[in-house]
Design an enzyme around this catalytic site. Structure first.
Site, PDB file in Angstrom:
ATOM      1  N   GLY A   1      41.399  39.613  32.622  1.00 40.82           N
ATOM      2  CA  GLY A   1      41.828  40.522  33.984  1.00 40.82           C
ATOM      3  C   GLY A   1      43.272  40.378  34.355  1.00 40.82           C
ATOM      4  O   GLY A   1      44.243  40.097  33.496  1.00 40.82           O
ATOM      5  N   SER A   2      43.568  40.232  35.706  1.00 46.35           N
ATOM      6  CA  SER A   2      44.955  40.546  35.938  1.00 46.35           C
ATOM      7  C   SER A   2      45.796  39.115  35.879  1.00 46.35           C
ATOM      8  O   SER A   2      46.834  39.287  36.214  1.00 46.35           O
ATOM      9  CB  SER A   2      44.822  40.740  37.426  1.00 46.35           C
ATOM     10  OG  SER A   2      44.273  42.049  37.859  1.00 46.35           O
ATOM     11  N   THR A   3      45.303  38.260  35.390  1.00 48.57           N
ATOM     12  CA  THR A   3      46.187  36.842  34.899  1.00 48.57           C
ATOM     13  C   THR A   3      47.131  37.075  33.872  1.00 48.57           C
ATOM     14  O   THR A   3      47.774  36.321  33.710  1.00 48.57           O
ATOM     15  CB  THR A   3      45.134  35.733  34.583  1.00 48.57           C
ATOM     16  OG1 THR A   3      44.299  35.824  33.396  1.00 48.57           O
ATOM     17  CG2 THR A   3      44.139  35.300  35.922  1.00 48.57           C
ATOM     18  N   VAL A   4      46.799  38.051  33.176  1.00 47.81           N
ATOM     19  CA  VAL A   4      47.777  38.403  32.031  1.00 47.81           C
ATOM     20  C   VAL A   4      48.864  39.370  32.785  1.00 47.81           C
ATOM     21  O   VAL A   4      50.039  39.501  31.824  1.00 47.81           O
ATOM     22  CB  VAL A   4      47.051  39.198  30.712  1.00 47.81           C
ATOM     23  CG1 VAL A   4      46.061  38.478  30.387  1.00 47.81           C
ATOM     24  CG2 VAL A   4      46.694  40.578  31.372  1.00 47.81           C
ATOM     25  N   LYS A   5      48.875  39.683  33.850  1.00 47.68           N
ATOM     26  CA  LYS A   5      49.871  40.671  34.238  1.00 47.68           C
ATOM     27  C   LYS A   5      51.214  40.007  34.448  1.00 47.68           C
ATOM     28  O   LYS A   5      52.381  40.664  34.059  1.00 47.68           O
ATOM     29  CB  LYS A   5      49.810  41.073  35.711  1.00 47.68           C
ATOM     30  CG  LYS A   5      48.567  42.116  35.957  1.00 47.68           C
ATOM     31  CD  LYS A   5      48.171  42.728  37.057  1.00 47.68           C
ATOM     32  CE  LYS A   5      46.960  43.522  37.158  1.00 47.68           C
ATOM     33  NZ  LYS A   5      46.336  44.062  38.290  1.00 47.68           N
TER      34      LYS A   5
END
Length: 612
Positions: free
Chosen positions: A335-339
């Protein structure tokens, strides 16, 4: 009268005398032949033994006197970085039976008696005189103390030709003493080793366990089995009839001492991590969870906890799903942890300026007939705000500038889709699709963590790269005094800029206010992703929080993953962030890391700018 007597006397003298021979020729011949044959046989046998098979008697003597003895090496201990024992070997005993000796002592051979053996033992009524085996209640007492059904015990001791059968292994001294007092023929014990885990369920998933023969079958016990086991020594000796060694013949295998392992785990931090994770999983009625604490400057793992777990000292609790080290085996869409990695990639490839404003209006856009949207329209925002608000629109526009190959390369540089190098059995590498053609929608969704999978440990490693100023250190579960220089995978200034941008996540208006740590600045990112199912995505979620602290000079990277939280509170900011806060605070305080409160901060980024 006299004439008559004289006549008789002369007649008697005239008769021939009987001759008695003292020598018998046939007997002589028989005895001579017999002696000769025996002598020939003995001489032939002697010649056969001495000339044709001169080693025969030596071999027969060796069969009766030569023995191979073992010098047992006890399995090495496992301890944490401070020397606290996590796995130790303690003395234990095995109770065994010699069925042949039992049969000789009790002389049972009656088939009808065999059929009624159990009934005789239970009732105490002996129908057959041969049934000495059941006249005493000692055998039922043995079965009871060993936890064996009497029917099974009878079946074991009735094996016709067996000389050694285990009845119970890993028993303690009181049980051994009780069995000795029973004084049952054919029952004996032998010393062996028992593996004991002082920390129980806290470390069960990473330490693993051994089988009854002290062979590692899970976790570190299996990964480092050869090192921990050492090598049992063997030598051939000669013994007398009493079993005493009278001569050492030769060494067959040199004894090699078992090695002791000192892990990088800090048991104090590990205990806090496990406790907080367990509490969060239960409070949110989640399926499972995992947490990893990494030292960003050495790659050492200070804590790796999973729930559910089990107590390895109680094998009755053992269930395969409880044994998994989920931090390295279970993959999920991050999810958004790779942003933050997308922002770092755009900066590395100069697709965006550090102060550039990205227009996310109207908060949604169509890509190939599919919609990418934000929670609301954030309008024109900078890179830090993209991370603070977790804007899908913002990172999608950056990804479309980058193109697939460059974004994939950045993800790979941060360790996604690759082995972490930890060296533990069962590690998953995740999934980072590599293909030549990507639709805009696929590229967009990959930028906010869909279409790729990773483990908790992989994400912790990726954040550690940011925290270390762009350096990638090999991960290790063993304590190390020489971590090496590390490999620079992204420029130092860009890594520190991204860390600085992530500080807004825990501030007012951010997605993880509950991640704050008293006295320390933290940098982090939430991730709440739907779980894929056949035909699309379902209603189950994975909540992840990844972060660094202290933000001015990161020491630890911590990632918390809660799998399938139930109820209305399933967002990472509510479910995973509080765990991060508690564990990070304990890790920093126990490691004596100085606070970097807002009013006293002087960051590494400031130092870098001053130097330039």
């Amino acid at each position: 009268m006299k004439r008559t007597q004289s006549r008789k006397k002369r007649a008697k003298q005239a008769q021939p005398r009987k001759v008695y021979h003292a020598f018998s020729s046939w007997r002589y011949v028989f005895v001579s032949v017999a002696i000769t044959v025996i002598a020939v046989l003995l001489i032939s046998r002697l010649a056969y033994i001495q000339v044709i098979e001169p080693e025969y008697l030596t071999k027969e003597a060796d069969k009766r006197s030569l023995r191979v003895t073992k010098s047992v090496t006890h399995r090495g201990n496992i301890s944490d970085r401070n020397g606290e024992e996590l796995a130790i070997s303690v003395p234990a005993y095995a109770i065994w039976v010699d069925p042949k000796a039992v049969k000789a002592a009790y002389a049972f051979n009656d088939e009808e008696w065999q059929a009624s053996a159990v009934e005789n033992a239970r009732t105490g009524k002996v129908k057959y005189k041969k049934a000495k085996f059941f006249e005493s209640k000692k055998w039922p007492a043995l079965a009871e103390v060993l936890g064996i059904k009497l029917e099974k015990l009878v079946k074991i001791v009735r094996r016709p030709n067996a000389r050694f059968v285990y009845l119970k292994r890993q028993v303690n001294i009181p049980i051994v003493d009780y069995v000795k007092q029973l004084k049952l023929a054919g029952i004996a014990n032998q010393l062996e080793s028992h593996r004991y885990y002082p920390t129980g369920e806290i470390n069960a998933n990473i330490i693993g366990l051994t089988d009854l023969d002290a062979q590692g079958i899970e976790g570190i016990e299996k990964s480092y089995n050869t090192y921990l086991q050492g090598q049992t020594g063997k030598k051939r000796v000669r013994k007398d009839r009493l079993g005493n060694v009278i001569d050492d013949i030769e060494v067959l295998k040199i004894k090699k001492a078992a090695g002791n392992l000192q892990l990088s785990i800090d048991q104090r931090i590990q205990a806090v991590a496990y406790s907080e994770l367990k509490r969060a999983v239960k409070m949110n009625k989640a399926t499972s969870g995992s947490i990893v604490v990494l030292d960003v400057h050495t790659g050492e793992i200070y804590a790796m906890a999973n729930f559910p777990s089990f107590n390895p000292n109680d094998r009755s609790q053992y269930q395969p799903y409880k044994m998994r080290n989920r931090a390295i085996t279970d993959t999920f869409e991050p999810g958004s942890t790779v942003k933050p990695f997308v922002v770092a990639s755009a900066l590395v490839y100069k697709k965006v300026g550090i102060d550039e404003i990205i227009n996310t209006s109207p908060g949604r856009m169509s890509l190939g007939g599919r919609i990418v949207r934000d929670a609301r329209n954030y309008g024109k925002i900078d890179l830090a705000m993209i991370l603070k608000k977790s804007s899908n629109m913002g990172v999608s526009k950056l990804a479309l500038r980058l193109k697939a190959s460059k974004l994939q390369q950045t993800f790979a540089d941060f360790g996604l889709g690759n082995d972490t190098g930890i060296g533990l059995i069962g590690e998953s590498v995740g999934r980072l699709p590599i293909r030549h053609r990507w639709s805009d929608f696929e590229l967009s969704t990959m930028s906010f963590g869909y279409g790729i999978t990773a483990t908790t440990l992989q994400i912790a490693k990726a954040y550690a790269i940011l925290g270390s100023g762009g350096k990638r250190f090999p991960l290790t579960i063993l304590k190390t005094d020489n971590p090496g220089e590390g490999e620079q995978v992204i420029p130092r200034n860009i890594a520190l800029e991204v860390v600085h941008m992530m500080e807004g996540v825990s501030k007012k208006g951010g997605t993880a206010r509950k991640a704050k740590v008293e006295g320390y600045r933290i940098a982090g990112k939430t991730g709440t992703s739907r779980k894929a199912e056949a035909g699309g995505y379902g209603d189950d979620y994975v909540a992840i929080f990844a972060g660094l602290a202290p933000a001015s000079n990161p020491r630890f990277s911590i990632v918390v993953m809660i799998n399938e939280p139930q109820g209305d509170r399933y967002y990472a900011g509510d479910v995973a962030a509080p765990v991060f806060s508690s564990v990070m605070q304990s890790a920093l305080l126990l490691s004596h890391v100085r606070p970097d409160a807002e009013d006293t901060r002087y960051t590494l980024l400031d130092q870098l700018n001053d130097a330039q």
